[in-house]
Each structure stands twice: as C-alpha cells, then as structure tokens.
Design a protein around this motif. Structure first.
Motif, PDB file in Angstrom:
ATOM      1  N   UNK A 131      32.658  -6.211  11.653  1.00  0.00           N
ATOM      2  CA  UNK A 131      33.163  -7.137  10.739  1.00  0.00           C
ATOM      3  C   UNK A 131      32.036  -7.964   9.929  1.00  0.00           C
ATOM      4  N   UNK A 132      32.275  -7.872   8.573  1.00  0.00           N
ATOM      5  CA  UNK A 132      31.189  -8.739   7.678  1.00  0.00           C
ATOM      6  C   UNK A 132      32.158 -10.149   7.448  1.00  0.00           C
ATOM      7  N   UNK A 133      31.830 -11.173   7.960  1.00  0.00           N
ATOM      8  CA  UNK A 133      32.403 -12.278   7.857  1.00  0.00           C
ATOM      9  C   UNK A 133      31.568 -13.363   7.045  1.00  0.00           C
ATOM     10  N   UNK A 200      34.198   0.594   1.371  1.00  0.00           N
ATOM     11  CA  UNK A 200      33.554  -0.244   2.135  1.00  0.00           C
ATOM     12  C   UNK A 200      32.698  -1.023   1.401  1.00  0.00           C
ATOM     13  N   UNK A 201      31.925  -0.734   0.576  1.00  0.00           N
ATOM     14  CA  UNK A 201      30.790  -1.363  -0.144  1.00  0.00           C
ATOM     15  C   UNK A 201      31.519  -2.561  -0.895  1.00  0.00           C
ATOM     16  N   UNK A 202      32.701  -1.883  -1.671  1.00  0.00           N
ATOM     17  CA  UNK A 202      33.343  -3.096  -2.273  1.00  0.00           C
ATOM     18  C   UNK A 202      33.789  -4.407  -1.642  1.00  0.00           C
ATOM     19  N   UNK A 203      34.306  -3.821  -0.428  1.00  0.00           N
ATOM     20  CA  UNK A 203      35.020  -4.736   0.579  1.00  0.00           C
ATOM     21  C   UNK A 203      33.935  -5.700   1.290  1.00  0.00           C
ATOM     22  N   UNK A 215      35.993  -8.525   6.475  1.00  0.00           N
ATOM     23  CA  UNK A 215      36.315  -7.255   6.018  1.00  0.00           C
ATOM     24  C   UNK A 215      35.741  -6.355   7.022  1.00  0.00           C
ATOM     25  N   UNK A 216      36.573  -5.185   7.471  1.00  0.00           N
ATOM     26  CA  UNK A 216      35.948  -4.007   8.355  1.00  0.00           C
ATOM     27  C   UNK A 216      35.188  -3.239   7.651  1.00  0.00           C
TER      28      UNK A 216
END
Lengths: 335, 516
Positions: A131-133, A200-203, A215-216
């Motif tokens: 998770x990027x938080x 994922x990069x955009x998330x 985001x995961x």
C-alpha cells in the motif's frame, strides 16, 4: 518507372537481408520495463558475446503485447526466451502449449513457491504488492480490506483489475478467499467509491499528489515515488495473524517450445536467474527483491523473509484469472 | 503484357500481402465450435457496454470532424484566398500536428497541465481527447479547402461581386461550391477519429476501439477482437456510399486553375494576424512548450545517443514504405481511374477497409498469415513492417494519385493511342510525368505516416528492429520525463526537418526556374 522498379527491388533485397543472422543470437520477448531490463541484457551480450534481439512491451499494450505475439506465433516461434514481469501469464502460456521445460542449474536456491514444479518457468527478483499511503493520513490502512472499509470511503484508488499485476492479485484473492468472499469484497470496494486508475504507476501518482489517501501498487511503483521525495510511505498490508500476507510477484523467465536458438536461450535463462542479476535488479531503480538467499535486499524494502507472504499456487491463479476476466470487465465498467 | 494482366498482377499481390490475412481473420468471426454461426455478432449486439463505447466514439468522431471541418474551411479560406501576411508560414505551422504521432501532442499537454486540477480534469476525458484530435486533423481540412478553392472558376465570384460584397459572395457562391469538398473533409476526419486509439487511451476516454483492444490484451481472444472491429466496417460501407455519390456527381473532380480571386483584408489584416497567431500558439505552441520545458542539453544528447539505432531504422523503413506506397498507390489509382478490370470498386473499398481497420487486427492477421517456416524471409525481416504500412496507408497514397490522374485529359491518351503508343508507353511517357507532383506528395505522406506509426509496428516488428515511436512507448514505462520528452522532440524534428528541407529546395528550384 524503371528506376522505381529498381528502387523497389533494392528495397526488398535490403529489407530481406536485414533479417537477423541465426548464429550467435538469442531472441527474447520482455514484459519487464525496458529501462530496467535492457541494461541486464546488454551485460549478457558483453559477457557472452551472444547478440540479444529483444522486443519490449510498452505502456500502450499494458504489458500484454508480447503475450499476444507469443500466442500468435505459436506455430512458428520467433522468440527463444520470454522474460515476464509476473508468473501468472507464464502459466497461461504453459497451458496453451507455448513453453518448453528447462531446469536451470541457477534456479537452485530459489524457493519452490516461486518456480514451476515441472520447470516450465522459474521466478527471480520479485516485487511485492504494497500500500502506498499519503504521509500524514490520520489513520493508516494496514490491510487491503481498507478498500471496503467505510472509514476510507472515496479516498482509495486501484489500478484497473483487467490489466497487469492487479489482475493477478485479484485472481490470487479468488483462490485464497474463495469466490463468495472475494466478490463481496469487490462489491464493497465499488460501494466505497474506490477510484480506478489505468495503471499502478498512475495510482501511485494519485497518492503522491494527494488526490487519494492510499493505493495498492507494486513495490517498484511505491519505491520510485519514495525516491523522488514524494510525501508517501510504504505499508506492508495484512501482516497480522488473520491477514492474507503480502502478495509476492516474482519475474519469471521461460524457454519457448521449438525456440530457434535453444542453447543460447538456456544461457540467457541461466544468466537472468544468477545471483549477480538479482543483485543488479535489487540495486537498480526498480528495487526488486532477490529470491536467492544471501543477496542483500534493497534498502527501501524489507527482505521477504521478514514479511508474512500470501501462499499462492500460481497454476490455480492462472486458471482463475482466465475464468474471472468477464467478471472483472463487468466490474470495472460498472458504476 | 496487357494492361489487364498487369492490373491483375497488382491485385493478386495486394491480395496476398494484406487481403487474405485480413479476410481469414474476418471469416474466423463467423466460426464457432458448432460451425458457421452469427452467434458472436448476436452477442455483440446484446452487450450494452459496447453500445456505450460505440456511442462515445461516434460522438467524439462527430465533434472532431465537425469542428475541424468548420475551422479548416475558415482557415483554408484565410490562408488561400486572402491577402493575409505570412500565409505560407502559418500553413507550415498548422501542419505540424498532422506530422507527429498524436500521442506526442497528448503527452505535451499532460506535461504542461498535469493530471490534477481543473485543467487536468478537462484534459483527461472527452474534451481533452477531442481538442487534441481536432488539432491533429485540422490540417487535413485546411489542405482540402485549399485544393478546393483552387478549383473554383473565378468568373462565378466576379459575377457575384458585381452585385454584392465579398462577404455575400463567400457565403452564397464560394462556400456553396466548396460544400462537396467540405463533406469529403468531414468524412475523412470522421473515419480517422473513429480509428484513432492512442490519444483516447492516453487520456482515459472510453472509445470503441478500446473494446477490441481489451479482447486482445486482457482475453487474448483474437476472434472476438476482430469481431469487435466489424462495426467499423458498417461505417466504411456508409462512407463508401456517400463517397461514390459525390464522385458520381463529379463533385470531387479537382481541376486546378491558375487564375483566382483574392480577398483584400485591409483593416482586418492585424486582427486576423493576432487571431491566427494566438490560435497557433494555443494548439501547437503550448503542447510543444510542455514537451520542451523539462528538456536540458544533457538529457537530449543522452536520449539521442540511446535512440540512434531506432531513429535510423525508423527513417529507413519509412523511406522504403514510401517507395512501396507510391508504386502500389499509382497502380491502384490507375486501375480505379481507368477501370482496367471489372471489380475495380472492390479494390477501392479494400483500401478504405484496411485504412479504417484497427492496427491491432491488421497486425495479428499479418502474424497469423505470414509467420510460417517457408515465409520466414518475410516475417523475420523488416519486410513484414513494410507490408503492414502498405496495407494500412495505401488508401492515402492511392487517393492522392487518383485525384491527379482523374484530372489528366483523356484526349492526351487518345492522341497517343492514335500514334500507336502502347498502354505501357502512355503510362510511362504521359501519365507518370504528368502526375509526378502527386507521386511526390503521396511519397511524402506515406513517409510521414509510416514514420509516426506505432501500434502495428509494435505487433509485427521483428526482434531488434524497434522504431522510434515504439522506443518512446517502451521508455514511457518508468523512463525519466526528460528522456521521454527529449525522445518526443527528436521524433518531431525528424518529421519536420526533411519536410522543411524539401520545401526549401522546392522554393529554391522554383525561383531558379523563374529566373531562367
């Protein structure tokens, strides 16, 4: 007109002559990003003298362009080796009869969980799903279940599960939790107004810019934002007793059935599975986690042995992934 | 060899290169485990999400085609028919978006306004996609308007000016005479917008070609992907019908006239200069600034060094492709204009069908057909890329040459025949010299379109033969922004510099000729 004919003739001869020499070459199709994979392939060229002809996947084809080529070329393969950025699609290729088994001596030491029992593919240098938080978020999520938690309503984003490692992760959840629980989770995720990103990069960018709380994503996406000084942090999800553990996504390398240059292909596979290659990938910007014992992990991530990981049977996940594609398409298009 | 035999050789060659591969894909859409069936089509018609994205595509194509045709007509008149200063410079600047891959413009805007905020919200969606496609296809409408204006008999306008001012002549005579060409412009831009995928994909706008793409990339289902490209065929048929009506009425018989009337701008000179300058600054200057502001000399040199092999290959393949397109473009135009064989209309329809078919379908069709051990000399060499470009862009080169051939008076050929000239001699000594300008134009268009192509190249290029647009795409995945922007700038330069060189050379030759 005659000169046009002459020019055309020359053009054809020239084009035909530029087809590759078949000696001392190896053709590899690569789904790992070119910026990370190309230096390693160049090193292989330097060390062995074998010329590498590579085709790289692009953002536009969502890492599946070379998969389509491998499938379309099944009757007359052009590739010798496929370097996939995850093993699930390798399993699909195996099921379609596109791969040949090869037990590389360099695979010794790589945990069994990350290699095919019948040697159709072997994993190396893994990413993990983290998770990027957003830094400063009042309550940090510590599980992917946060997506369904009303506390985080409207503050989460996830990459479209039709593509990339998010598909694999959801398919893995289907095998781990079962269909009922996973579909309930997906439904709750939708009800919780989870935003969809194209990758994922955009998330990760959305979280880095403060648009969403978490985001995961794949660990390399998170690490690159961290290295760029963005106000984010990495959370390893589901580490508690009841948690699923982190989903580990190794790279996978495989030999193509009826490969035109099988011997060179095996040399390249051995090279990629070697400890030195894993070390290079660990300390490159992609910060991938080595699977061989004794190689230090990148500073920004915990070693796999210190993490609770999600037990996964990649064969089952691959089968499940094919089954759930229509469901995922409907889910991603629903409001 | 008779004219008929030569025509058949061309048709058979084209059939083997591109038609058989595509047809075998199309036939597969009717094939199920139970045999021949329309089940796939029935299912497709009952999928609501397809209707949604098809509606989005129609709306996008209609918006882009309408806006570009209206603005292109206005700008075409301003640049072709008025006394506006620096007309050639404005025209050259307005052509830039057509010459570079559309996604580069999208990337430029993204670099400028980002993903977030109000501007980001506008960019990523319908309006962003429509505006970028508008700037990409506007030059087509301007060029068609320019050509159309040259064909108008000035006597009509002179007669009109006797009774009313220019404004009235423009609206009641000039624009009315230009309507068929405006229709052609609208249809062409409509087709191109329906099939364009890279901008909508980059800006996250859900369009119909995406459905076919998902079947390829998520389901690996080539049959359904082809099936989902079939509704575009229905559009092609409608457009062919309209096109044939226009041709029947002689609306597209362009006959360039040397004498033409110009509109003096007087006091409107400055306002129009400001208007066109601001317009160009917004649609071209801003995205290019977006691209360039993150580039420094070091990253540019680094990118140039890294991209050198791909750059060389791009130029080589584009050049070879241009040659092929000129040859087959002339041959097919000749067959269509002089109706040398029965069924020439099928050839015309085939060209248009290839042009509108998604590049992914053409790519997979070429792989499935040509990737065999005994055809490895084609599939494992850059010839397969050239075949792809030929199939995709033959429509453009053929149409350009066709327009020119249809203007050559038949009396020239009849006179030659009376003196005993064979069809080949007529072709060699009359038709080819008289259409040399259109051959050069077809070659240049073929060169530029081949140079900017990416989707098809990605699918069929043999390992180690990546072109620059493909290289840019692979670098977009985790490559540095400065490197990607530098690569985009290099792409821009390699398209524009040869054209600038060519136009400079043409101008020099023209002056030399005038002087002599």
């Amino acid at each position: 007109m005659k000169s046009l004919f002459l020019l055309l003739g020359c053009a054809f001869i020239f084009s035909a002559c530029t087809s590759h020499s078949t000696k001392g070459t190896v053709t590899v199709y690569v789904s790992e990003d070119q910026v990370f994979s190309e230096p390693l392939l160049k090193d292989f060229e330097k060390e062995t003298g074998i010329r590498v002809h590579a085709i790289y996947d692009t953002e536009e084809s969502k890492s599946t362009g070379v998969m389509n080529r491998l499938i379309a070329e099944k009757a007359n393969p052009q590739a010798d080796v496929y370097w996939a950025n995850e093993p699930i699609r390798a399993e699909i290729l195996r099921q379609k009869g596109i791969l040949a088994p090869y037990a590389s001596p360099q695979a010794e030491g790589i945990p069994d969980a990350f290699r095919d029992r019948e040697h159709y593919w072997t994993g190396f240098s893994a990413r993990i799903r983290v998770l990027i938080v957003q830094k400063g978020l009042k309550t940090k999520p510590d599980s992917i279940l946060a997506y369904a938690d009303p506390k985080y309503k409207g503050s989460a984003v996830i990459a479209n599960p039709l593509f990339g490692t998010t598909t694999s992760h959801i398919a893995a959840l289907f095998t781990f939790w079962g269909e009922q629980k996973t579909k309930a989770f997906m439904k709750a995720m939708k009800a919780n107004h989870t935003a969809l990103a194209t990758s994922n990069g955009e998330s990760a960018d959305f979280v880095a810019s403060g648009s969403y709380g978490f985001a995961l994503v794949d660990s390399d996406d998170a690490v690159s934002r961290l290295k760029a000084g963005k106000p984010v942090e990495i959370v390893y999800p589901d580490q508690g007793d009841k948690g699923t553990g982190v989903f580990v996504v190794p790279n996978a390398v495989m030999l193509i059935r009826k490969a035109p240059h099988p011997e060179n292909a095996k040399k390249l596979i051995d090279y990629l599975l070697g400890k030195e290659s894993e070390k290079k990938l660990a300390f490159a910007d992609c910060a991938q986690i080595p699977l061989h014992k004794g190689i230090p992990a990148p500073d920004t991530l915990k070693p796999i042995r210190d993490l609770k990981t999600m037990p996964v049977d990649f064969k089952q996940v691959a089968q499940k992934m094919i089954e759930i594609q229509p469901y995922l398409k409907a889910w991603s298009q629903s409001k | 060899m008779t004219r008929r035999t030569a025509s058949w050789i061309v048709v058979v060659l084209l059939a083997v290169i591109g038609l058989l591969p595509v047809l075998s894909m199309v036939f597969s859409t009717f094939h199920t485990e139970a045999g021949f069936s329309f089940e796939g089509y029935r299912q497709m018609l009952h999928t609501p999400s397809l209707w949604q994205s098809f509606g989005n595509s129609l709306l996008l194509a209609f918006t882009v085609a309408s806006a570009a045709t209206l603005a292109g007509t206005f700008l075409g008149i301003l640049l072709e028919k008025t006394t506006l200063y620096f007309r050639k410079i404005w025209l050259a600047l307005l052509l830039i978006p057509l010459l570079i891959p559309p996604y580069i413009l999208a990337y430029g805007w993204y670099m400028l306004v980002g993903r977030e905020g109000a501007w980001g919200e506008i960019l990523f969606g319908f309006w962003g996609t429509a505006c970028i496609l508008f700037s990409v296809y506007l030059p087509i409408a301007i060029l068609i308007t320019s050509v159309s204006l040259r064909t108008i008999d000035p006597r009509f306008e002179e007669a009109g000016l006797l009774v009313c001012p220019w404004r009235c002549v423009l609206s009641k005579i000039t624009l009315v005479l230009m309507l068929p060409s405006a229709m052609v412009s609208f249809l062409l831009i409509f087709i191109l917008s329906m099939g364009e995928f890279s901008v909508a994909n980059f800006l996250r706008y859900d369009i119909f070609p995406m459905e076919s793409f998902i079947q390829f990339s998520a389901f690996y289902d080539f049959r359904t992907a082809t099936l989902y490209a079939m509704p575009l065929l229905a559009i092609v048929l409608v457009i062919l019908g309209i096109e044939s009506l226009l041709f029947k009425k002689g609306a597209l018989r362009f006959k360039s006239r040397t004498e033409r009337l110009t509109i003096p701008l007087h006091a409107l000179q400055i306002p129009f200069l400001v208007l066109i300058g601001t317009f160009i600054l917004i649609i071209i200057g801003m995205p290019l600034y977006g691209l360039m502001h993150s580039i420094d000399a070091q990253s540019f040199i680094h990118a140039l060094h890294k991209a050198a092999p791909a750059l060389g290959q791009s130029l080589l393949y584009a050049l070879l492709s241009a040659l092929l397109l000129v040859f087959f473009g002339f041959a097919t135009a000749y067959i269509i204009v002089y109706r040398t064989i029965k069924g020439w209309r099928v050839l015309d329809a085939m060209n248009l069908f290839w042009f509108i078919l998604p590049a992914t379908v053409i790519g997979i069709a070429l792989i499935l057909f040509w990737n065999r051990p005994y055809t490895n000399i084609i599939y494992a060499s850059p010839l397969i890329i050239l075949f792809g470009y030929l199939v995709k862009y033959l429509f453009l080169s053929s149409k350009i040459i066709e327009l020119r051939l249809s203007q050559i008076p038949r009396s020239f050929m009849e006179a030659a025949q009376l003196t005993g000239a064979s069809w080949y001699q007529i072709l060699l000594y009359i038709l080819l010299p008289l259409s040399s300008g259109s051959l050069a134009a077809a070659g240049m268009i073929g060169f530029v379109f081949s140079l900017r192509e990416s989707t098809l190249t990605m699918l069929v290029a043999p390992a180690g033969t990546a072109t620059l647009p493909v290289y840019i795409f692979t670098q977009m995945a985790n490559g540095s922004e400065a490197t990607v922007a530098s690569l985009c700038l290099i792409m821009l330069l390699i398209v524009i510099l040869p054209l600038l060189g060519l136009s400079g050379y043409t101008a020099y030759q023209g002056k030399k000729y005038d002087h002599a």
